[in-house]
Design a protein around this motif. Structure first.
Motif, PDB file in Angstrom:
ATOM      1  N   GLY A  79       0.784  -1.229   0.000  1.00 44.80           N
ATOM      2  CA  GLY A  79       0.000   0.000   0.000  1.00 44.80           C
ATOM      3  C   GLY A  79       0.812   1.273   0.000  1.00 44.80           C
ATOM      4  O   GLY A  79       0.254   2.371  -0.009  1.00 44.80           O
ATOM      5  N   LYS A  80       2.143   1.157  -0.044  1.00 45.25           N
ATOM      6  CA  LYS A  80       3.001   2.349   0.026  1.00 45.25           C
ATOM      7  C   LYS A  80       2.746   3.282  -1.158  1.00 45.25           C
ATOM      8  O   LYS A  80       2.570   4.495  -0.973  1.00 45.25           O
ATOM      9  N   SER A  81       2.752   2.729  -2.368  1.00 44.12           N
ATOM     10  CA  SER A  81       2.555   3.565  -3.554  1.00 44.12           C
ATOM     11  C   SER A  81       1.181   4.220  -3.552  1.00 44.12           C
ATOM     12  O   SER A  81       1.034   5.381  -3.956  1.00 44.12           O
ATOM     13  N   THR A  82       0.172   3.489  -3.085  1.00 41.91           N
ATOM     14  CA  THR A  82      -1.175   4.062  -3.041  1.00 41.91           C
ATOM     15  C   THR A  82      -1.231   5.236  -2.086  1.00 41.91           C
ATOM     16  O   THR A  82      -1.853   6.268  -2.375  1.00 41.91           O
ATOM     17  N   LEU A  83      -0.554   5.114  -0.938  1.00 43.96           N
ATOM     18  CA  LEU A  83      -0.503   6.239   0.007  1.00 43.96           C
ATOM     19  C   LEU A  83       0.147   7.460  -0.620  1.00 43.96           C
ATOM     20  O   LEU A  83      -0.334   8.592  -0.458  1.00 43.96           O
ATOM     21  N   LEU A  84       1.247   7.257  -1.364  1.00 41.88           N
ATOM     22  CA  LEU A  84       1.926   8.387  -1.997  1.00 41.88           C
ATOM     23  C   LEU A  84       1.073   8.988  -3.107  1.00 41.88           C
ATOM     24  O   LEU A  84       1.082  10.209  -3.311  1.00 41.88           O
ATOM     25  N   LYS A  85       0.341   8.154  -3.833  1.00 38.34           N
ATOM     26  CA  LYS A  85      -0.516   8.680  -4.903  1.00 38.34           C
ATOM     27  C   LYS A  85      -1.686   9.478  -4.342  1.00 38.34           C
ATOM     28  O   LYS A  85      -2.137  10.442  -4.973  1.00 38.34           O
ATOM     29  N   ILE A  86      -2.180   9.112  -3.172  1.00 36.47           N
ATOM     30  CA  ILE A  86      -3.194   9.928  -2.505  1.00 36.47           C
ATOM     31  C   ILE A  86      -2.585  11.249  -2.070  1.00 36.47           C
ATOM     32  O   ILE A  86      -3.191  12.320  -2.220  1.00 36.47           O
ATOM     33  N   LEU A  87      -1.363  11.205  -1.561  1.00 37.60           N
ATOM     34  CA  LEU A  87      -0.683  12.430  -1.146  1.00 37.60           C
ATOM     35  C   LEU A  87      -0.414  13.350  -2.328  1.00 37.60           C
ATOM     36  O   LEU A  87      -0.466  14.583  -2.210  1.00 37.60           O
ATOM     37  N   GLY A 145      -2.220  13.545  -5.095  1.00 37.12           N
ATOM     38  CA  GLY A 145      -3.419  13.959  -5.809  1.00 37.12           C
ATOM     39  C   GLY A 145      -3.754  13.081  -7.004  1.00 37.12           C
ATOM     40  O   GLY A 145      -4.721  13.356  -7.714  1.00 37.12           O
ATOM     41  N   GLN A 146      -2.973  12.019  -7.249  1.00 38.91           N
ATOM     42  CA  GLN A 146      -3.298  11.096  -8.339  1.00 38.91           C
ATOM     43  C   GLN A 146      -4.523  10.249  -7.997  1.00 38.91           C
ATOM     44  O   GLN A 146      -5.308   9.914  -8.877  1.00 38.91           O
ATOM     45  N   TYR A 147      -4.649   9.875  -6.720  1.00 35.62           N
ATOM     46  CA  TYR A 147      -5.815   9.137  -6.235  1.00 35.62           C
ATOM     47  C   TYR A 147      -6.494   9.964  -5.150  1.00 35.62           C
ATOM     48  O   TYR A 147      -5.850  10.807  -4.494  1.00 35.62           O
ATOM     49  N   GLN A 148      -7.780   9.699  -4.934  1.00 38.89           N
ATOM     50  CA  GLN A 148      -8.497  10.272  -3.814  1.00 38.89           C
ATOM     51  C   GLN A 148      -8.934   9.126  -2.910  1.00 38.89           C
ATOM     52  O   GLN A 148      -9.344   8.062  -3.398  1.00 38.89           O
ATOM     53  N   PRO A 149      -8.855   9.304  -1.581  1.00 34.59           N
ATOM     54  CA  PRO A 149      -9.239   8.214  -0.673  1.00 34.59           C
ATOM     55  C   PRO A 149     -10.734   7.949  -0.726  1.00 34.59           C
ATOM     56  O   PRO A 149     -11.534   8.858  -0.951  1.00 34.59           O
ATOM     57  N   ASP A 150     -11.104   6.685  -0.510  1.00 35.29           N
ATOM     58  CA  ASP A 150     -12.516   6.316  -0.434  1.00 35.29           C
ATOM     59  C   ASP A 150     -13.060   6.495   0.981  1.00 35.29           C
ATOM     60  O   ASP A 150     -14.270   6.590   1.174  1.00 35.29           O
ATOM     61  N   SER A 151     -12.166   6.530   1.949  1.00 35.28           N
ATOM     62  CA  SER A 151     -12.572   6.745   3.334  1.00 35.28           C
ATOM     63  C   SER A 151     -11.413   7.365   4.083  1.00 35.28           C
ATOM     64  O   SER A 151     -10.267   7.334   3.635  1.00 35.28           O
ATOM     65  N   GLY A 152     -11.721   7.933   5.251  1.00 28.44           N
ATOM     66  CA  GLY A 152     -10.680   8.560   6.050  1.00 28.44           C
ATOM     67  C   GLY A 152     -10.328   9.949   5.556  1.00 28.44           C
ATOM     68  O   GLY A 152     -10.936  10.478   4.620  1.00 28.44           O
ATOM     69  N   THR A 153      -9.316  10.525   6.189  1.00 27.98           N
ATOM     70  CA  THR A 153      -8.969  11.928   5.944  1.00 27.98           C
ATOM     71  C   THR A 153      -7.462  12.105   5.853  1.00 27.98           C
ATOM     72  O   THR A 153      -6.708  11.454   6.580  1.00 27.98           O
ATOM     73  N   LEU A 154      -7.048  12.980   4.961  1.00 22.83           N
ATOM     74  CA  LEU A 154      -5.661  13.424   4.865  1.00 22.83           C
ATOM     75  C   LEU A 154      -5.607  14.846   5.401  1.00 22.83           C
ATOM     76  O   LEU A 154      -6.358  15.718   4.952  1.00 22.83           O
ATOM     77  N   LEU A 155      -4.737  15.087   6.399  1.00 20.16           N
ATOM     78  CA  LEU A 155      -4.641  16.406   7.003  1.00 20.16           C
ATOM     79  C   LEU A 155      -3.252  16.989   6.772  1.00 20.16           C
ATOM     80  O   LEU A 155      -2.239  16.286   6.952  1.00 20.16           O
ATOM     81  N   VAL A 156      -3.196  18.238   6.381  1.00 20.63           N
ATOM     82  CA  VAL A 156      -1.941  18.971   6.229  1.00 20.63           C
ATOM     83  C   VAL A 156      -2.014  20.170   7.167  1.00 20.63           C
ATOM     84  O   VAL A 156      -2.946  20.978   7.073  1.00 20.63           O
ATOM     85  N   ASP A 157      -1.064  20.253   8.101  1.00 20.96           N
ATOM     86  CA  ASP A 157      -1.097  21.299   9.133  1.00 20.96           C
ATOM     87  C   ASP A 157      -2.403  21.276   9.922  1.00 20.96           C
ATOM     88  O   ASP A 157      -2.949  22.316  10.302  1.00 20.96           O
ATOM     89  N   GLY A 158      -2.936  20.085  10.140  1.00 23.47           N
ATOM     90  CA  GLY A 158      -4.144  19.945  10.925  1.00 23.47           C
ATOM     91  C   GLY A 158      -5.434  20.231  10.175  1.00 23.47           C
ATOM     92  O   GLY A 158      -6.520  20.110  10.750  1.00 23.47           O
ATOM     93  N   VAL A 159      -5.338  20.587   8.902  1.00 24.36           N
ATOM     94  CA  VAL A 159      -6.508  20.924   8.101  1.00 24.36           C
ATOM     95  C   VAL A 159      -6.792  19.783   7.129  1.00 24.36           C
ATOM     96  O   VAL A 159      -5.897  19.354   6.394  1.00 24.36           O
ATOM     97  N   ASP A 194      -3.148  20.484  -6.985  1.00 28.59           N
ATOM     98  CA  ASP A 194      -3.641  20.817  -5.649  1.00 28.59           C
ATOM     99  C   ASP A 194      -2.634  20.411  -4.582  1.00 28.59           C
ATOM    100  O   ASP A 194      -2.419  21.130  -3.597  1.00 28.59           O
ATOM    101  N   SER A 195      -2.025  19.239  -4.764  1.00 30.00           N
ATOM    102  CA  SER A 195      -1.031  18.760  -3.811  1.00 30.00           C
ATOM    103  C   SER A 195       0.192  19.672  -3.811  1.00 30.00           C
ATOM    104  O   SER A 195       0.697  20.062  -2.753  1.00 30.00           O
ATOM    105  N   ARG A 196       0.675  20.025  -5.011  1.00 27.70           N
ATOM    106  CA  ARG A 196       1.838  20.910  -5.090  1.00 27.70           C
ATOM    107  C   ARG A 196       1.550  22.261  -4.447  1.00 27.70           C
ATOM    108  O   ARG A 196       2.392  22.817  -3.735  1.00 27.70           O
ATOM    109  N   ASP A 197       0.344  22.782  -4.683  1.00 28.01           N
ATOM    110  CA  ASP A 197      -0.012  24.080  -4.106  1.00 28.01           C
ATOM    111  C   ASP A 197      -0.088  24.025  -2.581  1.00 28.01           C
ATOM    112  O   ASP A 197       0.040  25.058  -1.912  1.00 28.01           O
ATOM    113  N   ALA A 198      -0.303  22.832  -2.033  1.00 28.39           N
ATOM    114  CA  ALA A 198      -0.370  22.676  -0.578  1.00 28.39           C
ATOM    115  C   ALA A 198       1.013  22.477   0.039  1.00 28.39           C
ATOM    116  O   ALA A 198       1.122  22.247   1.249  1.00 28.39           O
ATOM    117  N   GLY A 199       2.070  22.561  -0.784  1.00 32.86           N
ATOM    118  CA  GLY A 199       3.428  22.441  -0.257  1.00 32.86           C
ATOM    119  C   GLY A 199       3.922  21.017  -0.142  1.00 32.86           C
ATOM    120  O   GLY A 199       4.733  20.712   0.740  1.00 32.86           O
TER     121      GLY A 199
END
Length: 539
Positions: free
Chosen positions: A76-84, A86-100, A109-114
């Motif tokens: 699942g490592k590659s899938t996690l990175l692809k969600i990070l 912006g290539q994939y979107q999660p089906d459940s759960g949340t990704l938080l950047v700086d608590g948001v 969108d991912s690049r713009d988020a740093g």
């Protein structure tokens, strides 16, 4: 920091796998002190048709932390990175950047988020200049015209920051892989990425390039950035990481912080249910008659004559820094590059130099280091790739050999346990480990008697490695001989009967298994070995 998971998901996953993630505090450093993690996966899940790729994965990465993300291929490592990314979107759960909570609809969108991902297969434009690659998407200028002076000035500034003496006007494709990787890191710095993920970043680097990369990553940590480091090389994890998260079958099963060599057994067990002894499982074999002999071989990349012989049933390892001449020697022996001098004999019969067809006919086989570029035909099927060398030996017309070829190649695919939906799918759709097993299956189908394996497990997970080692042992036990080159010292020490150490195009020593230690191999491999290696053995 590491390993926070929803209570129900954690309990379910841990009961299924028998592992219990350690719930850890953040390490001291810029990311400590109870501050919000720069990055958090909270119960992230992803499902593809018929496959649960991620099941409630939760962990955090603080600023000033290097978190290793480890697990076998398919964990699942590659899938996690692809969600990070912006290539994939999660089906459940949340990704938080700086608590948001963030949901990236696209890579922009991912690049713009740093966030920046340094991929194993670099995402660069080889025909553009270094400066153009650094500023791609943000070239300075107005009215559609690029300000070349500003472009060069900004490129020089970031290259100086990286400590890389690279001409910003040089064509990127002309640079070695290590410097191209630095250009991709430079792009991340120009975007001021605060979260940077490295995906198998050293798989194609020399020892010196790896050392330089590690220094850069430590500097990024010191600047307070959050680093995810994906690698199959445990020694790199221990050298770099503050913490480690283990994935298995899409689930988060184990955490360690701090992480070090003492954790290796637990990490491997969490990844695959195997111990170090299980992985290598070396056994003594009786050597037979001479299988292959090299007599004073020289040629491009091999500066001093190489003379040695390998017995039937023997596994001879070749160790050295990248550029030491191991790959070049294998190409000379196989005939892919004509030798300048010397001779090769297989089973006592002289081999016509510079003729790969003659080598194959004599039972010699080469599995090259770069399997994607040199080892496979990407658009051809798994079956067609496995049958390539057999066709050359069969000598029958296509009509007569088709049925036999299909049956024989299917048998070899099953024998090597190549995981594929069908023998007819393109080999490029397989994982690296399964591509490598298919290449080995090709030579077994061609009745090879001597295998030349160049970095046979590069970029391959621990489970696939163990399978390849098992096939190597069976081949040797059946009377075959193996010469294999590896820059992975534990692999050479764990698999080989004898170890040839090369340095700067020459053999610097041949060490018996019982006499081999990491220190001795390094003394022989390093450029100053003449002063530091009093125990050198004659070739």
């Amino acid at each position: 920091m590491g390993g926070r998971r929803p209570a129900s998901a954690a309990a379910d996953a841990d009961q299924r796998h028998g592992h219990h993630p350690r719930h850890l505090s953040r390490p001291a450093g810029p990311g400590s002190g109870g501050v919000t993690a720069l990055l958090e996966y909270a119960g992230v899940g992803k499902v593809f048709p018929g496959v649960v790729a991620l099941d409630g994965v939760s962990f955090t990465v603080a600023g000033g932390e290097i978190r290793a993300l480890i697990g076998e291929n398919g964990a699942g490592k590659s899938t996690l990175l692809k969600i990070l990314s912006g290539q994939y979107q999660p089906d459940s759960g949340t990704l938080l950047v700086d608590g948001v909570a963030r949901r990236f609809a696209a890579p922009r969108d991912s690049r713009d988020a740093g966030i920046a991902i340094i991929h194993q297969e670099l995402q660069l434009a080889p025909d553009l200049s270094v400066a153009e690659n650094l500023m791609l998407g943000a070239l300075p200028g107005r009215f559609g015209l690029v300000d070349r002076r500003a472009l060069r000035r900004q490129a020089l500034a970031v290259l100086e920051r990286l400590g890389e003496p690279i001409d910003p006007d040089s064509r990127l494709g002309d640079l070695p892989i290590g410097r191209r990787q630095m250009v991709e890191i430079g792009r991340a710095l120009l975007r001021d990425a605060r979260v940077i993920a490295f995906d198998e970043p050293t798989s194609s680097l020399s020892a010196r390039e790896t050392t330089r990369l590690m220094a850069i990553i430590r500097q990024l940590r010191a600047e307070g950035r959050a680093i995810i480091y994906v690698s199959h090389r445990m020694e790199e994890v221990f050298a770099l990481a503050d913490s480690a998260t283990v994935l298995r079958d899409g689930r988060h099963v184990f955490d360690a912080a701090p992480v070090g060599p003492d954790d290796e057994g637990r990490l491997l067990s969490a990844m695959a249910g195997r111990t170090i002894a299980d992985i290598y499982d070396w056994r003594a074999r009786a050597s037979g008659d001479m299988a292959i002999a090299l007599d004073a071989i020289t040629g491009p990349g091999v500066t001093a004559p190489v003379t040695l012989s390998v017995a039937r049933g023997e596994i001879l390892g070749f160790f050295g820094l990248v550029g030491a001449g191991r790959s070049e020697l294998f190409r000379l022996v196989f005939g892919a590059v004509p030798p300048a001098s010397g001779a090769v004999a297989v089973g006592g019969a002289p081999l016509r130099p510079g003729d790969p067809r003659a080598a194959i006919a004599a039972g010699l086989a080469l599995c090259p280091e770069d399997r994607k570029e040199e080892g496979i035909v990407p658009l051809a099927s798994v079956r067609e790739n496995v049958a390539l060398a057999w066709r050359n030996r069969a000598g029958a017309t296509p009509l007569l050999q088709d049925r036999a070829e299909k049956a024989a190649s299917t048998d070899r695919i099953a024998q090597m346990r190549v995981k594929t939906a069908s023998p007819e799918v393109a080999i490029s759709t397989l994982s690296g480990g399964n591509q490598q097993k298919a290449i080995i299956a090709r030579w077994l189908m061609a009745d090879a008697r001597v295998l030349l394996l160049d970095e046979p497990t590069r970029g391959i997970d621990v489970g696939a490695r163990q399978e390849i080692y098992a096939h190597m042992y069976r081949f040797a036990e059946a009377g075959g001989a193996i010469l294999f080159a590896s820059s992975d010292m534990p692999e050479v020490l764990g698999v080989a009967d004898r170890i040839v150490v090369m340095r700067e195009g020459a053999i610097s020593g041949i060490v018996a298994r019982g006499d081999a230690t990491p220190e001795r191999l390094l003394r022989l491999a390093l450029p100053d070995a003449d002063a530091a290696a009093p125990h050198r053995m004659s070739a």
